[in-house]
Design a protein around this motif. Structure first.
Motif, PDB file in Angstrom:
ATOM      1  N   GLN A  72       0.768  -1.122   0.093  1.00 25.84           N
ATOM      2  CA  GLN A  72      -0.345  -0.116  -0.197  1.00 25.84           C
ATOM      3  C   GLN A  72       0.634   1.187  -0.031  1.00 25.84           C
ATOM      4  OE1 GLN A  72      -2.401  -0.507   3.290  1.00 25.84           O
ATOM      5  NE2 GLN A  72      -3.770  -1.814   1.429  1.00 25.84           N
ATOM      6  N   ALA A  73       2.329   1.436   0.525  1.00 26.80           N
ATOM      7  CA  ALA A  73       3.039   2.386   0.794  1.00 26.80           C
ATOM      8  C   ALA A  73       3.167   2.610  -0.728  1.00 26.80           C
ATOM      9  CB  ALA A  73       3.903   2.106   1.844  1.00 26.80           C
ATOM     10  N   SER A  74       3.213   1.595  -1.494  1.00 23.23           N
ATOM     11  CA  SER A  74       3.764   1.859  -3.332  1.00 23.23           C
ATOM     12  C   SER A  74       3.124   3.040  -3.798  1.00 23.23           C
ATOM     13  CB  SER A  74       4.332   0.568  -4.231  1.00 23.23           C
ATOM     14  OG  SER A  74       2.752  -0.144  -4.028  1.00 23.23           O
ATOM     15  N   GLU A  75       3.297   3.227  -4.649  1.00 28.74           N
ATOM     16  CA  GLU A  75       2.683   4.221  -5.240  1.00 28.74           C
ATOM     17  C   GLU A  75       1.635   3.962  -7.146  1.00 28.74           C
ATOM     18  OE1 GLU A  75       3.242   8.109  -5.215  1.00 28.74           O
ATOM     19  OE2 GLU A  75       4.828   7.200  -3.935  1.00 28.74           O
ATOM     20  N   THR A  76       0.309   3.153  -6.180  1.00 33.08           N
ATOM     21  CA  THR A  76      -0.429   2.557  -7.424  1.00 33.08           C
ATOM     22  C   THR A  76      -0.846   2.950  -8.936  1.00 33.08           C
ATOM     23  OG1 THR A  76      -1.500   1.998  -5.391  1.00 33.08           O
ATOM     24  CG2 THR A  76      -2.044   0.879  -7.290  1.00 33.08           C
ATOM     25  N   TRP A  77      -0.594   4.221  -8.528  1.00 28.42           N
ATOM     26  CA  TRP A  77      -1.248   5.287  -9.796  1.00 28.42           C
ATOM     27  C   TRP A  77       0.088   5.194 -10.853  1.00 28.42           C
ATOM     28  CZ3 TRP A  77       2.440   8.581 -11.862  1.00 28.42           C
ATOM     29  CH2 TRP A  77       3.168   9.213 -11.572  1.00 28.42           C
ATOM     30  N   ALA A  78       0.651   4.975 -10.793  1.00 32.47           N
ATOM     31  CA  ALA A  78       2.461   4.991 -11.486  1.00 32.47           C
ATOM     32  C   ALA A  78       2.054   3.427 -11.996  1.00 32.47           C
ATOM     33  CB  ALA A  78       4.096   4.799 -10.235  1.00 32.47           C
ATOM     34  N   GLY A  79       2.077   2.944 -10.963  1.00 30.87           N
ATOM     35  CA  GLY A  79       1.967   1.156 -11.103  1.00 30.87           C
ATOM     36  C   GLY A  79       0.962   1.145 -12.552  1.00 30.87           C
ATOM     37  N   THR A  80      -0.222   1.856 -12.431  1.00 35.92           N
ATOM     38  CA  THR A  80      -1.223   1.712 -13.261  1.00 35.92           C
ATOM     39  C   THR A  80      -0.633   2.141 -14.405  1.00 35.92           C
ATOM     40  OG1 THR A  80      -2.449   2.174 -10.715  1.00 35.92           O
ATOM     41  CG2 THR A  80      -3.696   1.775 -13.593  1.00 35.92           C
ATOM     42  N   LEU A 123       9.901   3.825 -18.356  1.00 37.40           N
ATOM     43  CA  LEU A 123      11.398   3.716 -17.611  1.00 37.40           C
ATOM     44  C   LEU A 123      11.318   5.733 -16.740  1.00 37.40           C
ATOM     45  CD1 LEU A 123      13.849   2.556 -20.075  1.00 37.40           C
ATOM     46  CD2 LEU A 123      13.106   1.546 -17.932  1.00 37.40           C
ATOM     47  N   GLY A 124      10.663   6.415 -18.018  1.00 35.33           N
ATOM     48  CA  GLY A 124      10.844   8.227 -16.528  1.00 35.33           C
ATOM     49  C   GLY A 124       9.810   7.809 -15.641  1.00 35.33           C
ATOM     50  N   ILE A 125       7.863   6.868 -15.659  1.00 34.08           N
ATOM     51  CA  ILE A 125       8.085   6.536 -14.020  1.00 34.08           C
ATOM     52  C   ILE A 125       8.405   6.023 -13.245  1.00 34.08           C
ATOM     53  CG2 ILE A 125       5.265   6.048 -13.650  1.00 34.08           C
ATOM     54  CD1 ILE A 125       4.963   6.065 -16.571  1.00 34.08           C
ATOM     55  N   LYS A 126       8.909   5.006 -14.167  1.00 32.54           N
ATOM     56  CA  LYS A 126       9.707   3.858 -13.079  1.00 32.54           C
ATOM     57  C   LYS A 126      11.199   4.730 -12.070  1.00 32.54           C
ATOM     58  CE  LYS A 126       9.521   0.377 -11.213  1.00 32.54           C
ATOM     59  NZ  LYS A 126       8.314   0.382 -11.106  1.00 32.54           N
ATOM     60  N   ALA A 127      11.591   5.578 -12.879  1.00 33.98           N
ATOM     61  CA  ALA A 127      12.355   6.294 -12.411  1.00 33.98           C
ATOM     62  C   ALA A 127      12.381   7.568 -11.169  1.00 33.98           C
ATOM     63  CB  ALA A 127      12.959   7.516 -13.608  1.00 33.98           C
ATOM     64  N   ILE A 128      10.696   8.171 -11.750  1.00 33.73           N
ATOM     65  CA  ILE A 128       9.823   9.295 -10.887  1.00 33.73           C
ATOM     66  C   ILE A 128       9.736   8.677  -9.506  1.00 33.73           C
ATOM     67  CG2 ILE A 128       7.825  10.657 -10.227  1.00 33.73           C
ATOM     68  CD1 ILE A 128       8.156  11.041 -13.079  1.00 33.73           C
ATOM     69  N   GLU A 129       9.173   6.510  -9.772  1.00 34.70           N
ATOM     70  CA  GLU A 129       8.838   6.154  -8.280  1.00 34.70           C
ATOM     71  C   GLU A 129      10.084   5.424  -7.529  1.00 34.70           C
ATOM     72  OE1 GLU A 129       6.441   2.399  -8.352  1.00 34.70           O
ATOM     73  OE2 GLU A 129       6.478   2.593 -10.753  1.00 34.70           O
ATOM     74  N   TYR A 130      11.266   5.266  -8.187  1.00 34.69           N
ATOM     75  CA  TYR A 130      12.985   4.880  -7.639  1.00 34.69           C
ATOM     76  C   TYR A 130      13.001   6.394  -6.685  1.00 34.69           C
ATOM     77  CZ  TYR A 130      13.454   0.610  -9.563  1.00 34.69           C
ATOM     78  OH  TYR A 130      13.391  -0.894  -9.846  1.00 34.69           O
ATOM     79  N   THR A 131      12.675   7.409  -7.316  1.00 35.00           N
ATOM     80  CA  THR A 131      13.063   8.691  -6.333  1.00 35.00           C
ATOM     81  C   THR A 131      12.469   8.477  -4.833  1.00 35.00           C
ATOM     82  OG1 THR A 131      14.111   9.586  -8.453  1.00 35.00           O
ATOM     83  CG2 THR A 131      13.844  10.518  -7.036  1.00 35.00           C
ATOM     84  N   ALA A 132      11.139   8.931  -5.706  1.00 31.27           N
ATOM     85  CA  ALA A 132      10.318   9.323  -4.523  1.00 31.27           C
ATOM     86  C   ALA A 132      10.665   7.880  -3.151  1.00 31.27           C
ATOM     87  CB  ALA A 132       8.911   8.084  -4.526  1.00 31.27           C
ATOM     88  N   HIS A 133      10.672   6.398  -3.425  1.00 33.70           N
ATOM     89  CA  HIS A 133      11.444   5.311  -2.589  1.00 33.70           C
ATOM     90  C   HIS A 133      12.697   5.956  -2.343  1.00 33.70           C
ATOM     91  CE1 HIS A 133       7.983   2.724  -4.272  1.00 33.70           C
ATOM     92  NE2 HIS A 133       9.029   2.641  -5.513  1.00 33.70           N
ATOM     93  N   PHE A 162      12.471  -4.192  -5.703  1.00 34.87           N
ATOM     94  CA  PHE A 162      13.589  -3.609  -6.144  1.00 34.87           C
ATOM     95  C   PHE A 162      14.356  -4.397  -7.172  1.00 34.87           C
ATOM     96  CE2 PHE A 162      14.167   0.266  -5.918  1.00 34.87           C
ATOM     97  CZ  PHE A 162      13.312   1.019  -4.833  1.00 34.87           C
ATOM     98  N   LEU A 163      14.372  -5.702  -6.561  1.00 35.25           N
ATOM     99  CA  LEU A 163      14.924  -6.591  -7.718  1.00 35.25           C
ATOM    100  C   LEU A 163      14.051  -6.997  -8.836  1.00 35.25           C
ATOM    101  CD1 LEU A 163      16.170  -9.827  -4.580  1.00 35.25           C
ATOM    102  CD2 LEU A 163      17.288  -8.874  -6.234  1.00 35.25           C
ATOM    103  N   MET A 164      12.533  -7.122  -8.382  1.00 36.44           N
ATOM    104  CA  MET A 164      11.825  -7.841  -8.956  1.00 36.44           C
ATOM    105  C   MET A 164      11.500  -6.913 -10.589  1.00 36.44           C
ATOM    106  SD  MET A 164       8.872  -9.911  -7.214  1.00 36.44           S
ATOM    107  CE  MET A 164       7.963 -10.810  -8.037  1.00 36.44           C
ATOM    108  N   THR A 165      11.338  -5.368 -10.224  1.00 42.05           N
ATOM    109  CA  THR A 165      10.760  -4.008 -11.143  1.00 42.05           C
ATOM    110  C   THR A 165      12.255  -4.218 -11.334  1.00 42.05           C
ATOM    111  OG1 THR A 165      11.015  -2.340  -9.221  1.00 42.05           O
ATOM    112  CG2 THR A 165       9.579  -3.475  -9.491  1.00 42.05           C
ATOM    113  N   GLY A 166      13.624  -3.820 -10.899  1.00 44.12           N
ATOM    114  CA  GLY A 166      14.730  -3.868 -11.411  1.00 44.12           C
ATOM    115  C   GLY A 166      15.189  -4.402 -12.209  1.00 44.12           C
ATOM    116  N   LEU A 167      14.891  -5.545 -12.473  1.00 44.32           N
ATOM    117  CA  LEU A 167      15.249  -7.038 -13.639  1.00 44.32           C
ATOM    118  C   LEU A 167      14.540  -6.683 -14.768  1.00 44.32           C
ATOM    119  CD1 LEU A 167      17.188  -9.284 -13.326  1.00 44.32           C
ATOM    120  CD2 LEU A 167      15.270 -10.598 -12.638  1.00 44.32           C
TER     121      LEU A 167
END
Lengths: 223, 549, 350
Positions: A72-80, A123-133, A162-167
């Protein structure tokens, strides 16, 4: 010794098609072989991620509360958004194949560019997510300092995240490189309605990257 | 447009201008080749080199083990030596050897093709192998890891030795294995010559096909596993760290999910070679062709479900222990079926006791003995006593050295004329085979007894009462080493000075003998049209000319 | 017969109730193995003799096996394999099922020694005393990496894992001394991580236990070795808790987070504290020890300098025990430090 010239006694048509390699009996056979090879390679990718899915299952079973709270603490909007982006990019790459088979080279190139654009968006949205994390200290391993979820096993969720999304992101990058080469080739007329196996194989790879994300998304964001 | 038999069978003189060996003599023509035969030869040279490297590590270990206390070097060095012995032997020799060296050379010939499906991928596979090898050497030069080739956590995630290069090496070598597997599967499906139906495929191809399936499906898992260990070491990911909620036994599940099928990657190609050699040297059709063919697939399939037998005392549930035990029993049956059918092939054959046949005899004895000790281990109760003792070491060496390396040597001697157009000295061949079989027994039977007696493995020092058996084992190892050295010497001599041979010195009716020895780069002047299965010796027809055109 | 085979196969003494059934299965399987492998090898040689090649191009008959024969090839070995599995699995279930009346002993493996603790009783390092004829259950865990507890004469072995308990049981039949060997590679000292099981007759065992409780080791069953004089380590955290009460720490330091004269000990270890001179330090063993010896060196901001020094009042091991106790006072948060071994909870019956 790799010229396609016919050998004495061989079928004379062999020398005709520049795409045909000397050791294949026909172009059809060769294309079949390429497809089989790519499917086998995709099997290896599935098994690579399967290990991570197994790890996720094992630890979700051990730490159900921590995993639910952390997801729940992850960014659902970004994933969607990313899911929609990837699915659309699969559509555009399929369209590109369709256009090449129909002979519309330009349309195909445009579709491929759109695919690449969507991949970059992912990849851009992922980068935003990772920055938030990063700011929330929701990081794997000994960098984990997130105060929001104080349950045993929470760092494990983030390690797996991070392992799964990173890979997966690495595979998106690889897919982008392959698609980039294919786009260049399509633009320079390498493919035709008669021979388009390169785009097909790249498309297959891209579909797999998409499919893996479709499994990752609910596990990491929704449940 | 066949060339005349006399031309083909000419003895002596220089190699035919068409031979793949003569087709380009610069270094670049080898390094940049697409020819599966040249790639096979390069692999053969590379794996042989690493076999000797691994052998040196083994002899270093056995020398220390002459004495129970500290001797020659310290415990840390010993721990690194057995790790490097394992990593080198398994990843740099056993996994690639038969498929990438002999498979590459012979498989396209056996299916009547001009090359493998993806020749450039084949070359890439070789360079990836070299990269992995270089990484392993980097690790070795910097002292190597001390984790054992099994890299069990949490030891491997916390030890300060150079684990990372070896993990990376395993990862990279895995790619080489996967690409070879993909190539062989696609070749078998799409490049068979007209008339070579699935049920006429040489048994070698069936077993390599089974091997390739395992390579494709299992290898990614070890890639992921070593990646996880590397990330845990470098970034503290904690997947296997109990302090972060991780489970160290999960590593063992991941690791053995690959590494058990991996042992079938090692043994199936050996069985592939034996199937061919038994048929040729008994001069008889394979007894139970379908059984042998399908059992290769059976081993590949069932082998994926038995990994838990490495975890009987690791903290696995009793139910799992039973399940994995019984599944391991089933996988053993496929091997039993093959052994009986190979013996059946010899029945009423016309047996020629050449060097490859000597290795076949050794192979059969060691495979049955080693394999049945595997069945014994799968009873669970016996493994409780034997796990992580020298019994296990002896068990897997019986299969890996006693069976697989015997088969490798059988294949090496069998296909030496095919690959290089020369013959080796048969007398020395039999001498070396005897030394190896004798030396092998002397090395590893004491180790079974050591395991029974309770000596754990990976022991730098050991209780005094184990010394006698250890000394016996070291003596055997020295004999074994001499045997290998002798083979190396006479084969290298034969390479340069051996008498040239005819196309089919063994009078075999395997498909690869339809081409000259050594073959031209394009393999066949004309793709053969096959009308019957290989190894049909019902007629007196001269060998090499039995396909209708 | 048993003895002959046992010696022939180099099996160790049979010193537990498991040894005989395990060895019987062993004989059955191994003898069949000898017979089959020799038979196969000899058949190959025999066939060579009978069916030697007489001419280079000799023809041979094309022989296919009957379906019956292939079925026999499968069914006969499979029956043997499954029979062995049934026997072996039943024995292994026995091995995994301690009887209800087993006595428990706690085992902790660490690089590179074995520590044993009896519930409410003595502790020892590397020497495990057990009574003969009684089932003994070992509850084991590891401090660091995976080890494996192995006694060849008992035919028992079980991996010892960090962060988890594993159990094993045995019933030692004959008094004597048997070696404990570590059977899972654990680093430089793996091959010297050995211990000894001393199986005592029941009365001797009771004598030993009561002697331990009295604090004396008056009865020895053999000349004392250096191992017998190893100091009883016991549970450091409990010792530390007792000491903290006895020496008076808890008069000023609370253990539940409440404000008091000195900083609370709850979550103290690993905490970042601001000192009166403005420095920020992380609380570790060195800081805690220094505070006990020289309390005025680093004072936490907001507290008065009233703590006495314990430099002459506490011995080294006692200081260590208090430090361990402080380290154990963590609220239910995520741990960031290395694994420290679980606290033992008593396990009753099955």
């Amino acid at each position: 010794m790799s010229e396609a010239a016919a050998l004495p006694g061989e079928h004379p048509a062999h020398g005709a098609d520049p795409h045909l390699a000397h050791h294949f009996a026909s172009l059809d056979r060769q294309v079949d072989a390429s497809r089989l090879g790519m499917w086998l390679f995709l099997c290896t990718e599935v098994l690579l991620f399967a290990g991570l899915f197994v790890g996720y299952s094992v630890y979700r079973f051990s730490f159900p509360a921590a995993f639910a709270a952390s997801s729940q603490a992850s960014e659902t909007w970004a994933g969607t958004v990313n899911t929609l982006v990837l699915i659309t990019s699969s559509l555009t790459v399929a369209l590109a194949i369709h256009f090449v088979r129909a002979g519309s080279q330009r349309a195909a190139v445009i579709c491929l560019f759109i695919t690449l654009f969507f991949a970059l968006a992912f990849l851009g949205i992922k980068a935003i997510e990772y920055t938030a994390h990063f700011h929330e200290h929701q990081l794997p391993g000994h960098y984990y300092r997130f105060e929001g979820v104080r349950l045993p096993g929470a760092p494990m969720y983030w390690a797996l995240y991070f392992l799964m999304t990173g890979l997966h992101a690495l595979h998106v990058l690889i897919g982008m490189s392959v698609l980039g080469i294919i786009t260049w080739r399509t633009a320079h007329g390498y493919y035709s309605p008669h021979y388009y196996v390169g785009i097909e194989l790249a498309g297959l790879y891209w579909h797999l990257v998409d499919l893996i994300w479709i499994f990752l998304f609910p596990l990491l964001y929704l449940i | 447009m066949r060339q005349s038999e006399e031309d083909r069978n000419k003895l002596g003189g220089h190699p035919s201008q068409e031979s793949y060996l003569a087709d380009g003599t610069t270094v670049m023509s080898w390094l940049n080749t697409r020819d599966h035969k040249r790639i096979g030869v390069m692999f053969l040279v590379a794996v042989t080199f690493f076999f000797f490297v691994g052998g040196v590590f083994a002899l270093a270990l056995r020398l220390k083990l002459l004495y129970p206390g500290p001797f020659l070097y310290d415990a840390l060095t010993y721990n690194r030596l057995f790790t490097l012995h394992g990593v080198t032997m398994i990843f740099l020799f056993m996994i690639p050897a038969i498929p990438s060296a002999f498979g590459n050379f012979v498989l396209p010939l056996m299916v009547g093709a001009r090359d493998v499906a993806f020749p450039r991928l084949n070359l890439a596979s070789f360079y990836i192998y070299l990269t992995g090898a270089a990484l392993a050497i980097w690790g070795m030069v910097h002292g190597g890891a001390d984790t054992g080739w099994t890299f069990y956590t949490p030891y491997s995630t916390t030890t300060p030795t150079m684990v990372f290069p070896l993990l990376l090496a395993v990862f990279v070598l895995g790619f080489s294995s996967i690409l070879t597997g993909i190539n062989f599967i696609v070749t078998t499906h799409t490049l068979r010559a007209p008339g070579i139906t699935w049920m006429r495929l040489p048994l070698f191809v069936w077993s390599i096909y089974g091997t390739s399936i395992i390579q494709v499906l299992a290898t990614p898992v070890i890639g992921l596993t070593v990646l996880l260990v590397a990330l845990e070491r470098v970034l503290g990911f904690g997947i296997f760290d109990p302090a972060r909620g991780g489970d160290p036994v999960l590593f063992q599940h991941f690791f053995w999910f690959y590494s058990h099928p991996a042992v079938y990657i090692m043994v199936l190609p050996a069985m592939a070679v034996i199937s061919e050699c038994v048929a040729t040297f008994s001069r008889k059709n394979p007894f139970g062709y379908k059984a042998i063919a399908y059992s290769s697939l059976g081993i590949a399939f069932v082998g994926f479900f038995t990994w838990g037998h490495h975890l009987f005392v690791a903290g696995q549930s009793v139910f799992d222990n039973g399940a994995f035990g019984v599944l391991s029993m089933f996988v053993g049956i496929f091997t039993a079926v093959k052994v009986f059918n190979w013996i059946g092939t010899m029945y009423r054959g016309a047996i020629s006791f050449k060097t490859p046949f000597a290795y076949i005899c050794g192979f059969l004895f060691f495979l049955v003995f080693g394999g049945m000790t595997g069945v014994a281990l799968a009873t669970v109760a016996l493994d409780v006593h034997w796990h992580d003792t020298y019994f296990i070491v002896a068990h897997f060496h019986f299969i890996m050295v006693g069976a697989t390396i015997m088969a490798f040597l059988a294949g090496l001697h069998y296909w030496f004329p095919k690959m290089f157009g020369r013959t080796y000295h048969e007398g020395w061949g039999l001498v070396a085979a005897s030394l190896i079989i004798l030396g092998f027994n002397a090395t590893f039977i004491p180790q079974f007894l050591l395991g029974n007696n309770g000596m754990p493995r990976r022991y730098y020092q050991y209780p005094d009462h184990f010394q006698a058996l250890n000394v016996a084992s070291t003596a055997g190892a020295t004999l074994l080493g001499f045997g290998f050295l002798i083979i190396f010497i006479y084969l290298v001599i034969a390479l340069r000075w051996g008498p040239r041979c005819e196309q089919n010195p063994w009078r075999s009716k395997g498909f690869e003998w339809l081409t000259p020895s050594p073959p031209p780069t394009h393999n066949f002047d004309q793709i053969p049209h096959i009308t019957q299965a290989p190894h049909d010796y019902r007629t007196h027809a001269p060998s090499g000319v039995y396909a209708d055109v | 017969m048993n003895e002959t085979l046992r010696r022939f196969l180099f099996l160790p003494d049979q010193a537990s109730t498991f040894a005989l059934p395990v060895d019987h299965l062993h004989y059955f399987v191994i003898l069949t193995t000898f017979i089959m492998s020799t038979a196969v090898g000899l058949t190959a040689i025999l066939f060579f003799i009978l069916y030697r090649r007489r001419s280079e191009t000799q023809a041979t008959p094309h022989i296919e096996p009957s379906a019956l024969l292939e079925t026999a090839f499968v069914v006969v070995p499979l029956s043997f394999f499954l029979l062995w599995w049934v026997i072996g699995y039943r024995t292994s279930i026995d091995l995994a099922t301690p009887p209800i009346d087993s006595m428990d002993i706690y085992v902790q493996g660490k690089k590179w020694m074995w520590k044993f603790a009896y519930p409410g009783g003595p502790n020892s390092v590397n020497v495990l005393r057990v009574p003969s004829g009684r089932p003994v259950r070992l509850l084991m865990t590891s401090r660091d990496v995976i080890h494996s507890f192995y006694v060849p004469e008992f035919r028992v072995k079980q991996d010892v894992l960090p962060g988890r308990y594993s159990q094993i049981w045995f019933n030692a039949t004959a008094p004597g001394r048997y070696q404990i060997l570590c059977a899972e590679y654990c680093g430089a000292g793996h091959s010297i991580m050995r211990g000894e099981v001393i199986v005592l007759k029941a009365e001797e065992y009771e004598d030993w236990v009561s002697a331990q409780h009295r604090g004396l080791a008056t009865k020895q069953d053999g000349p004392p070795t250096a191992l017998d004089f190893a100091p009883p380590l016991g549970n450091l955290v409990d010792q530390g808790r007792r000491l903290a009460q006895d020496v008076g720490c808890v008069k000023c330091h609370s253990v539940d987070g409440s404000q008091h004269i000195g900083p609370t000990w709850l979550d103290l270890y690993g905490r970042r504290e601001k000192l009166t001179d403005g420095r920020v330090i992380t609380v570790d063993e060195a800081y805690i020890t220094e505070s006990m010896m020289d309390p005025f060196a680093k004072i936490v901001d907001g507290f008065k300098p009233v703590m006495p020094s314990f430099a002459n009042k506490l011995a080294g091991p006692e200081v260590a025990a208090i430090v361990e106790y402080i380290k154990s006072l963590q609220s239910d948060a995520v741990r960031t430090g290395p694994s420290e071994g679980p606290a033992y909870a008593p396990v009753r019956g099955r």
